[in-house]
Design an enzyme around this catalytic site. Structure first.
Site, PDB file in Angstrom:
ATOM      1  CG  ASP A   7      -1.662   1.197   1.471  1.00 34.76           C
ATOM      2  OD1 ASP A   7      -2.395   1.562   0.546  1.00 34.76           O
ATOM      3  OD2 ASP A   7      -1.554   1.826   2.546  1.00 34.76           O
ATOM      4  CG  ASP A   9      -1.354   7.929   0.631  1.00 37.25           C
ATOM      5  OD1 ASP A   9      -0.220   8.364   0.399  1.00 37.25           O
ATOM      6  OD2 ASP A   9      -2.376   8.351   0.077  1.00 37.25           O
TER       7      ASP A   9
HETATM    8  P1  B16 Z   1      -6.540  10.001  -4.247  1.00 36.76           P
HETATM    9  P2  B16 Z   1      -3.611   4.153  -0.171  1.00 36.76           P
HETATM   10  C1  B16 Z   1      -5.450   6.089  -0.322  1.00 36.76           C
HETATM   11  O1  B16 Z   1      -4.154   5.614  -0.585  1.00 36.76           O
HETATM   12  C2  B16 Z   1      -5.452   7.042   0.865  1.00 36.76           C
HETATM   13  O2  B16 Z   1      -5.108   6.347   2.057  1.00 36.76           O
HETATM   14  C3  B16 Z   1      -6.829   7.645   1.026  1.00 36.76           C
HETATM   15  O3  B16 Z   1      -6.840   8.548   2.112  1.00 36.76           O
HETATM   16  C4  B16 Z   1      -7.223   8.374  -0.279  1.00 36.76           C
HETATM   17  O4  B16 Z   1      -8.525   8.909  -0.195  1.00 36.76           O
HETATM   18  C5  B16 Z   1      -7.155   7.368  -1.435  1.00 36.76           C
HETATM   19  O5  B16 Z   1      -5.848   6.815  -1.502  1.00 36.76           O
HETATM   20  C6  B16 Z   1      -7.482   8.013  -2.767  1.00 36.76           C
HETATM   21  O6  B16 Z   1      -6.483   8.951  -3.051  1.00 36.76           O
HETATM   22  O7  B16 Z   1      -7.528  11.047  -3.903  1.00 36.76           O
HETATM   23  O8  B16 Z   1      -5.110  10.507  -4.321  1.00 36.76           O
HETATM   24  O9  B16 Z   1      -6.912   9.241  -5.502  1.00 36.76           O
HETATM   25  O10 B16 Z   1      -3.561   4.109   1.320  1.00 36.76           O
HETATM   26  O11 B16 Z   1      -4.545   3.122  -0.781  1.00 36.76           O
HETATM   27  O12 B16 Z   1      -2.240   4.147  -0.806  1.00 36.76           O
HETATM   28 MG    MG Z   2      -2.849   3.176   3.305  1.00 38.23          MG
END
Ligand code: B16
Ligand code: MG
Length: 214
Positions: A7, A9
């Site tokens: 993953d 974030d």
């Molecule tokens: P975006 P991950 C996720 O990343 C984030 O944890 C989440 O907070 C966010 O809303 C989601 O990606 C979508 O992100 O707006 O940049 O497309 O933890 O799956 O790497």
């Molecule tokens: Mg994450």
């Protein structure tokens, strides 16, 4: 075990504060109450689902066009904040561990819900550290659906049983298990019973991979 799917974030980089600031700006512009506790519920959740959670505090209904506009507004502020990221935003522990896993012959992929995953990897100088990137741009269902990890496995040419997912979100661990993969919980998810392995620091992956450093 032949591949690791990470993953992004909350595992490789920490962009929670940027998500928070960008959503906060949008919520303030709409007069919607938003705080860090609500922000915690957005971890690992898609952009559209995040907006729905924030709108629980909104008195009224919005058209799909207005929702799309709000998501675009948030994403623009978020990307401005992402531009401040540099290679210094990745710890030496993460960088060294990824290198050692690769040297030991493991395939590495990203499995992120984010549509900004490649932009982030580019900013922090990690685009070349992975053999494949599965992200929000190639899926139609978000975690806990297994799609993002199933695709990552396909991109690597690996069977699910050969892949281990590293996740910080409960929904991500559920997604990994639904994909038929082993799951390592780190950060928030290090306390989740469904994780096959629970780690406190990124380097502990080396022991899981059978790489002995001393
Ligand atoms: P975006 P991950 C996720 O990343 C984030 O944890 C989440 O907070 C966010 O809303 C989601 O990606 C979508 O992100 O707006 O940049 O497309 O933890 O799956 O790497
Ligand atoms: Mg994450």
């Amino acid at each position: 075990m032949k591949a690791f799917i990470f993953d992004l974030d909350g595992v490789i980089v920490f962009t929670d504060q940027f998500h928070y600031q960008a959503w906060k700006k949008m919520a303030d512009s709409m007069g919607i109450y938003f705080d860090e506790t609500i922000n915690n519920r957005l971890r690992g959740v898609s952009r559209a689902e995040s907006l729905e959670i924030i709108l629980e505090r909104y008195d009224g209904t919005l058209s799909d066009a207005k929702k799309a506009e709000l998501m675009e507004e948030k994403n623009n502020s978020y990307r401005e904040l992402l531009k401040t990221m540099t290679p210094a935003d990745v710890t030496d522990a993460v960088r060294d561990t990824l290198k050692k896993l690769r040297e030991a012959g493991y395939k590495l992929a990203i499995g992120s819900s984010s549509k900004n995953a490649k932009f982030i990897l580019e900013r922090v100088g990690l685009l070349d550290a992975f053999d494949a990137v599965s992200d929000g741009t190639n899926i139609s269902r978000s975690k806990p659906d297994p799609e993002v990890f199933v695709k990552a496995g396909e991109f690597l040419g690996m069977e699910a049983s050969e892949c281990v997912v590293v996740e910080d979100a409960y929904a991500g661990i559920d997604a990994a298990k639904a994909a038929g993969m082993e799951a390592v919980g780190i950060g928030d998810a290090s306390g989740y019973a469904k994780a096959d392995y629970k780690i406190r620091s990124f380097e502990e992956l080396l022991a899981i991979a059978g790489i002995h450093t001393r």
